[in-house]
Write an enzyme that holds these catalytic residues in place. Structure first.
Site, PDB file in Angstrom:
ATOM      1  N   GLU A   1     -31.105  -1.663  48.637  1.00  0.00           N
ATOM      2  CA  GLU A   1     -32.417  -1.549  48.694  1.00  0.00           C
ATOM      3  C   GLU A   1     -33.156  -2.035  50.110  1.00  0.00           C
ATOM      4  OE1 GLU A   1     -34.456   0.012  46.435  1.00  0.00           O
ATOM      5  OE2 GLU A   1     -32.739   0.779  45.547  1.00  0.00           O
TER       6      GLU A   1
ATOM      7  N   SER B   1     -36.703  -0.888 -16.945  1.00  0.00           N
ATOM      8  CA  SER B   1     -35.842  -2.003 -17.745  1.00  0.00           C
ATOM      9  C   SER B   1     -35.709  -3.277 -16.975  1.00  0.00           C
ATOM     10  CB  SER B   1     -34.528  -1.310 -18.375  1.00  0.00           C
ATOM     11  OG  SER B   1     -34.786  -0.602 -19.012  1.00  0.00           O
TER      12      SER B   1
END
Lengths: 769, 176
Positions: free
Chosen positions: A190, A466
């Site tokens: 870069e 239940s």
């Protein structure tokens, strides 16, 4: 800076006053104004550059961590489970472990080097560990010299974060943390003159200018790292010549104020390196975790080069979507690094041979832990403001067990595929907690892993059927003078007039009546008629109050239909209710968050264990006996089609009218699991609690290691041999005798014939009869 | 005499086989006197669980498949009371240091960590309750001590816990 400028400006203004302005040609006047305006602009820019760079540069999202894996001799863990966990944490399999984050396996022995981590209660050193396994437990834990290690804690897995509006996520790193080659590679690709230029590089601008002129448009930037940083950090993302100029000026200013190191470190943390849905991955620290699951310190040359390659275009070179492109780019970076002398040609060649090494993203777009994170966020938003969560870099330690989460999702998804096939409307949820502490270990809110939509574990509020029955039986067992486990109950049809028009006539699942049945049988077989008879005898208000003490907070109906489960709860609320049962009668808040610490590691808030005794231990012992019977002999017994018979468990099935909801809640000594299956549109599913939810649960439990319940009798409980049919005391060996617990003094006072005359005589008698 | 006894024993066994096993007493009950004893696996641990193989997914490692990998049942550890694992012991020692330095929350965190490893260790609850009492939270002190009481198998510890509950209740009375 401003101070240094103002005297200059003053001198110039004085000079203009002293001299004769009239004499000045127009052009000079304009120039003068231009310089003044320019200097103002410069001063303004300078202020802006400094302000943004000082202090806190970014909003750092809160990071959420899973529970760390504790290693100690005797821990219930298998070698495969440990390897799975280490893989999640980015440990690299090697032959010979030499560095932190590496692991090797030889049969039942796993060697690894853990990474250090700053926990709320202290720093856990990185250390070499050798873990030997035997029969589902850690047999020994030592260092490489064979010295025993008492306790070691792996660093916790990062499971997510709480992102600000711009969705930028990052994990700050310092230059010293960067692995060898990363900075050289970055500069090689870069900005080769980074250490020579002062913010802009005339050489590369000239080069870019030529390219752009010949192309007729802006194609190449020729930007230095400093300029790139300015662009990302201060400016928006459009390309124009004016902005280019601004960028250059600000780059120069930045270089005047700050060292190369400071600029580089900021760049390393700022740069955009990936995307996950809306979450933007910024900085090399987070990118390393995101692509390799590894801390940046551990990256090899090849992996560092891959990340450097992404700077040019994280989307275009996305290694998950375009592995070929990413590989080429990586190798180009390695070539440049070799050309600049960063590494030797041989090392570069070796690095180019390596695979990309990118890990799979968990659950595609989303995150395997999204339902759990949802729970964590809801709690955090009650206790913290959004601003602090998204910007202060808080660290949040949760109870999530990555292995259990993985397994719970797998068990739910797989079982649903089996029982519901292509019916995509069939959905489910699962909650796993620790019976002793109330820690929420796993939470699944959808059939599909990683789906972050409707969270059924928290928001599907459905009738519990239940699952309510333990509350009914608990109400009875709390009156030991009236009820014991063998008290006969009526199991005959009944009709209750609810109002003038409405009647309620519960039926048993098998549409049969069983006459008189002992209480423990009525619960373990989940008979509706006898439960309704019992509940009516005790009274609905009493059952309501027991439900409250179990930790149910929602409004409850006053109708007797409550006795068979007309209460609606979310799976998480059911887990809270069963938590009280599994812990032996202690109510405790379910905890997903253990601790919040600030960015410096200072604890801000703990969510400690807090318990509240709601039922006496002997009563809970009786209930647990009956719930174990559910598993061994009752509606839950199909669990043992998969599970080993010696594993002691307790649980309860639940089915609602027309099979709209299939529930199961059950526990071992170390995990409580609640499963709900059903449809979002509430249509019938054709599943009962045992043909649906129980199958998910048993699959989950079969992926142990699971610790068996150890129902040791406690003070206030006596075990007796009894003859449940007659309700008399019996003896070991007598026909039909069961060894059952009674609250002291509530045992039968009559003895059976067999108890009086002895089992052998009894046996002969039954033989002769 | 001996023969009669043998006959009786044999008959007794036969009776057990014919009638007694339906109630699985050993499933529901662990004799207190013998905490180390536990159910012997009906299937040898070296053999896979029947019917379970079909549902097992492939392990992710390259290691040979271990049929017992999942261990839906792990044999209980012999629980020798009064003897802790080294891990729990070191956490307890650290918590004592924290208490010495009056870092009570740190002590609580360490004791909770120990409880995750040894959830049935009643002494850890005693320690936790003591810290809470020291911190001026008698309500939680009492509750934690009660939790310890429900797990305690040791007479001395039992008495200590009851004493702590009494002190917590007194402290509550003073506060209220």
């Amino acid at each position: 800076m401003k101070k240094r400028k103002s005297p200059q400006r003053g001198r110039r203004q004085r000079a203009a006053k002293d001299g004769s302005i009239r004499w000045m040609p127009l052009i000079t006047k304009l120039l003068c104004v231009g310089v003044v305006v320019g200097l103002f602009l410069l001063a303004y820019l300078d202020g802006a550059v400094v302000e943004r760079f000082e202090g806190k540069k970014w909003a750092i999202p809160a990071k959420v961590y899973a529970t760390p894996l504790e290693l100690y001799s005797g821990a219930p863990l298998t070698a495969d489970s440990l390897l799975r966990q280490l893989k999640l944490q980015g440990y690299q399999p090697v032959i010979d472990v030499r560095r932190a984050g590496q692991v090797s396996r030889a049969g039942d022995v796993i060697s690894l080097r853990s990474r250090g981590f700053q926990f709320a209660d202290g720093y856990e050193e990185a250390q070499p560990l050798r873990v030997a396994f035997s029969r589902g437990r850690i047999q020994s834990l030592t260092d490489y010299e064979g010295r025993p290690v008492d306790l070691a804690r792996l660093e916790p897995l990062l499971i997510g974060g709480i992102y600000p509006a711009n969705n930028e996520d990052r994990l700050l790193v310092k230059l010293e943390q960067l692995p060898r080659g990363l900075v050289s590679a970055l500069l090689a690709v870069e900005d080769r003159e980074f250490y020579e230029h002062s913010g802009v590089s005339p050489k590369s601008i000239g080069r870019a200018f030529l390219v752009n002129v010949s192309a007729g448009k802006v194609r190449q930037g020729g930007s230095t790292l400093t300029q790139q940083l300015v662009k990302n950090f201060y400016l928006n993302d459009q390309r124009s010549l004016a902005r280019k100029g601004l960028e250059a000026v600000m780059a120069l200013l930045l270089e005047m104020h700050y060292s190369k190191e400071e600029i580089l470190e900021t760049y390393i943390n700022e740069v955009h390196l990936g995307q996950q849905g809306r979450r933007a991955i910024h900085g090399f620290g987070l990118a390393s975790q995101f692509y390799f699951g590894q801390p940046i310190e551990e990256l090899s040359i090849a992996r560092a080069a891959l990340l450097v390659g992404l700077v040019k275009g994280a989307s275009y070179y996305n290694p998950r979507r375009h592995p070929e492109r990413a590989l080429q780019r990586r190798n180009l970076v390695i070539d440049q690094l070799v050309a600049q002398g960063g590494v030797s040609k041989r090392e570069g060649g070796r690095a180019k041979q390596q695979p990309l090494g990118v890990i799979k993203q968990s659950g595609g777009q989303g995150n395997l832990n999204s339902a759990y994170l949802d729970l964590v966020k809801r709690q955090l938003r009650r206790d913290y403001n959004e601003q602090d969560l998204t910007s202060e870099g808080l660290r949040i330690f949760t109870s999530l067990s990555p292995l259990m989460q993985q397994q719970a999702q797998k068990s739910l998804s797989k079982t649903l595929d089996n029982v519901a096939g292509n019916d995509r409307q069939m959905q489910g949820a699962m909650v796993v907690t620790s019976p002793a502490s109330g820690d929420v270990l796993a939470l699944v809110g959808d059939r599909q892993a990683g789906y972050a939509g409707f969270n059924r574990a928290l928001d599907a509020v459905r009738p519990i059927g239940s699952l309510v029955k333990p509350a009914v039986y608990l109400s009875a067992l709390e009156k030991p003078k009236e009820y014991t486990l063998i008290t006969p109950l009526i199991d005959e049809p009944l009709t209750v007039q609810l109002s003038r028009e409405e009647q309620w006539s519960p039926k048993n699942y098998d549409r049969k009546s069983h006459g008189m049945v002992p209480l423990h049988v009525a619960l373990s077989r989940s008979y509706n008629q006898s439960s309704a008879w019992l509940g009516l005898e005790i009274g609905v208000p009493q059952v309501q109050s027991v439900l409250r003490r179990l930790g149910v907070h929602r409004p409850l109906t006053d109708y007797p239909s409550l006795l068979l489960g007309a209460a609606s709860l979310s799976p998480l609320e059911v887990a809270a209710m069963y938590q009280t049962i599994a812990s032996g009668g202690f109510q405790m808040p379910l905890r997903s968050i253990r601790e919040v610490v600030d960015a410096e590691g200072v604890p801000l808030r703990r969510y400690p264990l807090s318990v509240q005794q709601a039922f006496s231990p002997p009563v809970m012992h009786l209930l647990q006996y009956a719930m174990m019977e559910v598993m061994k002999e009752g509606t839950g017994r199909s669990a043992y089609a998969v599970l080993r018979p010696e594993l002691r468990l307790a649980g309860k099935t639940g089915t609602t009218n027309d099979f709209r909801d299939s529930w199961f809640a059950g526990y071992s000594a170390d995990r409580l699991g609640v499963v709900w299956l059903g449809r979002d549109d509430n249509k019938p599913t054709h599943l009962t609690g045992s043909s649906g939810a129980l199958k998910v649960w048993r699959d989950f439990m079969s992926r142990g290691p699971v610790e068996s319940l150890r129902p040791v009798p406690i003070e206030g409980i006596d075990y007796h041999w009894v003859e449940p049919a007659s309700g008399k005391l019996s003896s070991e060996g007598c026909k039909g005798a069961r060894y059952m617990p009674f609250i002291e003094g509530s045992e039968p006072d009559k003895s059976s014939v067999c108890r009086v005359r002895g089992p052998v005589v009894d046996w002969f008698r039954s033989w002769v009869d | 005499m001996l023969k009669r006894l043998q006959l009786k024993a044999a008959l007794g066994v036969a009776v057990l086989v014919l009638s007694g096993c339906a109630s699985h007493p050993e499933y529901y009950y662990v004799p207190e006197q013998d905490p180390g004893r536990d159910l012997k696996p009906e299937i040898e641990p070296e053999r896979p669980i029947p019917g379970a193989e079909a549902s097992q997914s492939k392990p992710e490692s390259q290691q040979p498949v271990d049929p017992e990998e999942h261990y839906s049942y792990v044999e209980p550890q012999p629980d020798v009371s009064g003897q802790r694992s080294g891990g729990v012991e070191s956490l307890v020692r650290r918590s004592e240091q924290s208490i010495g330095g009056q870092h009570y929350e740190e002590a609580v965190a360490l004791l909770e960590r120990a409880l995750r490893i040894a959830p049935n260790d009643a002494d850890l609850y005693y320690r936790l309750a003591s810290v809470r009492l020291q911190q001026g939270d008698p309500v939680q002190a009492e509750q934690l001590a009660r939790r310890g009481l429900s797990l305690s198998r040791d007479e001395q510890l039992h008495d200590d816990l009851e004493d702590l509950i009494a002190r917590a209740q007194a402290a509550k009375g003073d506060a209220g």
